[in-house]
Design an enzyme around this catalytic site. Structure first.
Site: not given
Length: 311
Positions: A228, A257, A275
């Site tokens: 995370r 993000e 990601h």
């Protein structure tokens, strides 16, 4: 029954639609914020990926029996509020273990072998080891793990094959393998030449990698975060890289993000990806199928495979 998909992030949801239709349920996809609020009020089940579901949103849900998240982390869902309302929350904790572990290892090895420097120097017409010195054998290094669940264990077993000593800090892991040394946080920081982050995002872990904890790592340690983003204070990590305090960092996730690319310009020894550690075609299909099956099971009165609240 009505199953609401809060955020459509997949190329196709035909897997969900087919499974739910076979079970006699209707799939509804929210297309706007207003549409989302409207359907949440009477949805019997919710499928979600990134959509925040705090207490004030959950309080509007009158019929929901289950919220099924496609991924592993559930920090976008207020679990306590869901539990108080009798809403089951599930995730899919085992759908991308292979992919995320592979990604973490690839980042660590690339940074350790300084492949980015080797590539740049070769393209610049330089030859030899001058641009990558110093590199030490992996078998002389300690790989540390903050969090030791499915993914951490898989990464650790691979790093052990290279001869790394393995240490781990996880207050919830009670069955560490004999080859893994369980340590306190201070020991983890002091010993980890390679630090892998595999912890969930909680109030305790948010910002746990910061200027203070980075200062306690061995000189030129490498940090890899495929868990995370908010586990890391990005500004502190970048400052440590610029100061040559860290040997490298691999980041697949970020506090915000998409990350602002301006923050990453000319940061030395930083390897980033958008990601994507979870991704393979097979993992996506598995996540969609397993999350949908949790909905079908709970709506039919069966036990969920991955319950996080009692429901």
């Amino acid at each position: 029954m009505k199953v609401l998909l809060t955020d459509q992030v997949f190329p196709s949801v035909e897997t969900e639609r087919a499974l739910l239709s076979e079970a006699g349920h209707e799939l509804v996809i929210a297309s706007t914020p207003e549409d989302l609020r409207h359907h949440l009020a009477d949805a019997d089940a919710v499928l979600t990926t990134y959509q925040p579901l705090p207490e004030e949103v959950l309080s509007t849900m009158k019929n929901a029996k289950i919220i099924a998240r496609y991924g592993i982390g559930v920090d976008n869902i207020d679990l306590a509020s869901a539990a108080s309302r009798g809403i089951m929350v599930t995730n899919v904790p085992d759908y991308c273990v292979e992919e995320v572990a592979e990604h973490a290892i690839a980042m660590a090895l690339s940074l350790h072998r300084r492949l980015h420097d080797a590539d740049a120097s070769t393209r610049a017409g330089e030859w030899g080891v001058a641009s990558v010195r110093p590199i030490h054998r992996l078998s002389t290094l300690t790989a540390g793990f903050l969090g030791f669940g499915r993914i951490g264990r898989r990464v650790a077993s691979t790093m052990a094959t290279f001869g790394c000593r393995i240490v781990a800090h996880d207050p919830y892991a009670t069955d560490l393998p004999s080859t893994v040394n369980g340590v306190e946080m201070d020991e983890l920081l002091g010993q980890s030449d390679l630090l892998f982050l595999h912890a969930p995002l909680t109030a305790e872990t948010r910002g746990i990698i910061n200027a203070d904890t980075i200062a306690r790592l061995p000189e030129r340690a490498i940090v890899v975060n495929v868990a995370r983003g908010p586990l890391v204070v990005l500004e502190d990590l970048i400052a440590a890289l610029r100061a040559d305090r860290l040997g490298g960092a691999g980041l697949d996730t970020f506090p915000t993000e998409p990350v602002d690319p301006g923050l990453l310009i000319d940061v030395p020894n930083l390897l980033v990806s958008p990601h994507t550690a979870y991704y393979s075609e097979e993992a996506i299909t598995e996540s969609q199928r397993k999350a949908t099956n949790q909905v079908i099971k709970v709506l039919s009165g069966e036990k969920a495979d991955y319950p996080l609240t009692a429901g």
